[in-house]
Design an enzyme around this catalytic site. Structure first.
Site, mmCIF file in Angstrom:
data_model
loop_
_atom_site.group_PDB
_atom_site.id
_atom_site.type_symbol
_atom_site.label_atom_id
_atom_site.label_comp_id
_atom_site.label_asym_id
_atom_site.label_seq_id
_atom_site.Cartn_x
_atom_site.Cartn_y
_atom_site.Cartn_z
ATOM 1 N N GLU A 73 37.121 35.695 49.326
ATOM 2 C CA GLU A 73 38.329 36.476 49.634
ATOM 3 C C GLU A 73 39.368 35.651 50.383
ATOM 4 O O GLU A 73 40.082 36.147 51.252
ATOM 5 C CB GLU A 73 37.950 37.756 50.394
ATOM 6 C CG GLU A 73 36.976 38.625 49.616
ATOM 7 C CD GLU A 73 36.610 39.922 50.323
ATOM 8 O OE1 GLU A 73 37.348 40.349 51.217
ATOM 9 O OE2 GLU A 73 35.566 40.511 49.957
ATOM 10 N N GLU B 14 31.407 41.706 44.350
ATOM 11 C CA GLU B 14 31.312 42.837 45.271
ATOM 12 C C GLU B 14 32.075 44.012 44.683
ATOM 13 O O GLU B 14 33.217 43.856 44.223
ATOM 14 C CB GLU B 14 31.911 42.508 46.646
ATOM 15 C CG GLU B 14 31.186 41.447 47.434
ATOM 16 C CD GLU B 14 31.820 41.216 48.804
ATOM 17 O OE1 GLU B 14 32.536 42.131 49.287
ATOM 18 O OE2 GLU B 14 31.609 40.142 49.381
#
Length: 483
Positions: free
Chosen positions: A300, A408
């Site tokens: 991320e 995810e």
């Protein structure tokens, strides 16, 4: 260990020769029920020694790391074959994964679908409680720690190396994570390395006991690890110190450069290397026991701004790439960890929460898998008017020509709102985040996965799972290890 998929007959026939050469003993056979995709099972007893790897297995992994372990090569090739089948329109299957936040399971009574302490691996086993099948992949999170002032471990282990204090409060979860991953790959109990004896339960330093979730004592899937590293030099090891807004990066524009630039060995860089040595010591245990690990650090990185991301997020792309290279060089070249498969996973790039990630890509020589952490929408409200759920990210990653993973997600891929996800976007791997498997209090837009949705996912013809959760002699997963 490689768990073989339910494959459409046409593709299974084309792939079976390769797989049999790579990982499957000659006693294995292919079986298919009427009107259903083929299911691979191991047949015959006693099990004969399997063949070694066929030439060229994991060629792309070997190009990155000429010393890559045979087990890592086999797992990579397995995912690469799934990717190749998907690109050919064959729908070869998606490995269904479950992320484990062991520190929250063990120490946070408010975490998850009921109040109270949960055993490590609760959400790994929860999938089997609902469906009768285990995930085909499990990922644990070595960091961030749980409020302690320095790194530590639970019971004394080889990876303590007299360097990390053992019997430390709130650090038992790291041992339990290592044991869970070893049990998923190798089976348990594992008397050969001094854990769990013959009972599957061990006594811990603090007087508690740990029981590894039951997978029948046999290998049950492939494994991975993420690393929510508190910012280097953080006085407390906890999730709050992972966030950029709580790190020096929020106020000191030159701090990150000192972290990644080893020139003069500034204190910030020394702190980074200490953190990396901690994760390396744990990963080294897996290397010593011939266990391949999908390692997913510094994810991320494309979060928009410091307020919503991790300390490594939103930095200059060149500085982020330097961080990745430092991590990679230390783990692979300095520490000699050749059992790792590196996954690079930006967050969903729709402006909220993430921006385009392309400039952050470390380079093919440092990355094996590409993916996304998708929190941009929900199955009920996909991001983008008229868009197919997750397709923006699936298509966006195609140019890297590497296996693509949904690293995810709050939601299971097959659900009442999006029943065709694995057909429209056949990711090689789809991992559900922690307690979101059954708990809906994660995010305002996150749905609660119903038991029916979880069952639909695990029973999908495209789902690759880890077995029944109970040992069945007709399905000997250990037969699928590379010899």
């Amino acid at each position: 260990m490689v768990v073989l998929p339910r494959l459409p007959r046409a593709w299974a026939a084309a792939l079976s020769a390769l797989v049999l050469l790579v990982v499957v003993p000659t006693a294995c056979s292919v079986q298919a029920g009427a009107g259903h995709p083929a299911t691979w099972t191991a047949a015959g007893a006693p099990r004969s020694p399997g063949p070694t790897l066929a030439p060229g297995t994991g060629a792309a992994l070997l190009k990155r790391d000429p010393k890559a372990s045979p087990q890592a090569r086999a797992v990579y090739q397995y995912l690469a074959d799934l990717e190749a089948g998907a690109r050919a329109g064959k729908l070869p299957g998606t490995v269904i994964g479950q992320h484990i936040e062991a520190q929250n399971e063990l120490y946070n009574p408010d975490y998850g679908d009921f109040k109270g302490v949960k055993p490590v691996g609760y959400y790994y086993e929860k999938a089997a409680d609902i469906t009768g099948k285990l995930p085909g992949f499990v990922e644990t999170d070595l960091g961030p720690g749980y409020g302690q002032s320095d790194w530590g471990v639970g019971n004394p282990r080889s990876y303590s190396q007299n360097k990390w204090p053992s019997c430390s409060p709130k650090w038992q979860y790291t041992d339990d994570e290592v044991d869970l991953l070893a049990a998923v790959w190798s089976g348990h109990p594992r008397a050969q390395d001094g854990t769990y004896g013959t009972s599957g339960t061990q006594l811990n330093c603090d007087g508690s006991t740990t029981t590894v979730p039951d997978n029948g004592g046999a290998p049950a899937g492939i494994v991975g690890m993420s690393f929510h590293e508190p910012y280097p030099g953080a006085p407390v090891k906890s999730f709050d110190e992972v966030l950029c807004r709580n790190s020096p990066a929020a106020t000191d524009p030159k701090w990150f450069s000192r972290v990644v630039d080893g020139t003069g060995n500034p204190p910030e860089h020394q702190a980074l290397m200490k953190d990396l040595s901690y994760v390396a010591d744990h990963l080294e245990y897996f290397a010593q026991h011939d266990i391949p690990v999908i390692f997913r650090p510094y994810h991320e990185m494309n979060s928009a701004g410091c307020d919503g991301g991790f300390w490594w997020s939103g930095q200059k792309p060149a500085d982020y790439q330097a961080l990745w290279r430092t991590m990679y060089t230390y783990l692979v070249q300095t520490r000699g960890l050749h059992n790792l498969i590196f996954a690079w996973t930006p967050v969903s790039w729709d402006g909220a929460p993430g921006v385009d990630p392309w400039d952050y890509y470390p380079g093919d020589q440092y990355v094996d898998l590409v993916g996304v952490d998708d929190y941009s929408g929900s199955p009920a409200h996909p991001i983008g008017t008229g868009e197919v759920w997750t397709k923006r990210y699936y298509d966006g990653l195609a140019a890297y020509d590497k296996p693509r993973i949904l690293a995810e997600s709050f939601a299971v891929p097959v659900n009442s709102r999006q029943p065709d996800t694995l057909k429209r976007t056949p990711w090689t791997l789809w991992t559900v985040w922690g307690q979101s498997l059954t708990s809906g209090n994660i995010h305002p837009d996150a749905i609660t996965n119903s038991n029916a949705d979880v069952k639909a996912t695990y029973n999908s013809p495209q789902a690759i799972t880890g077995g029944s959760g109970k040992y069945d002699p007709s399905t000997d997963w250990s037969a699928l290890h590379v010899r």
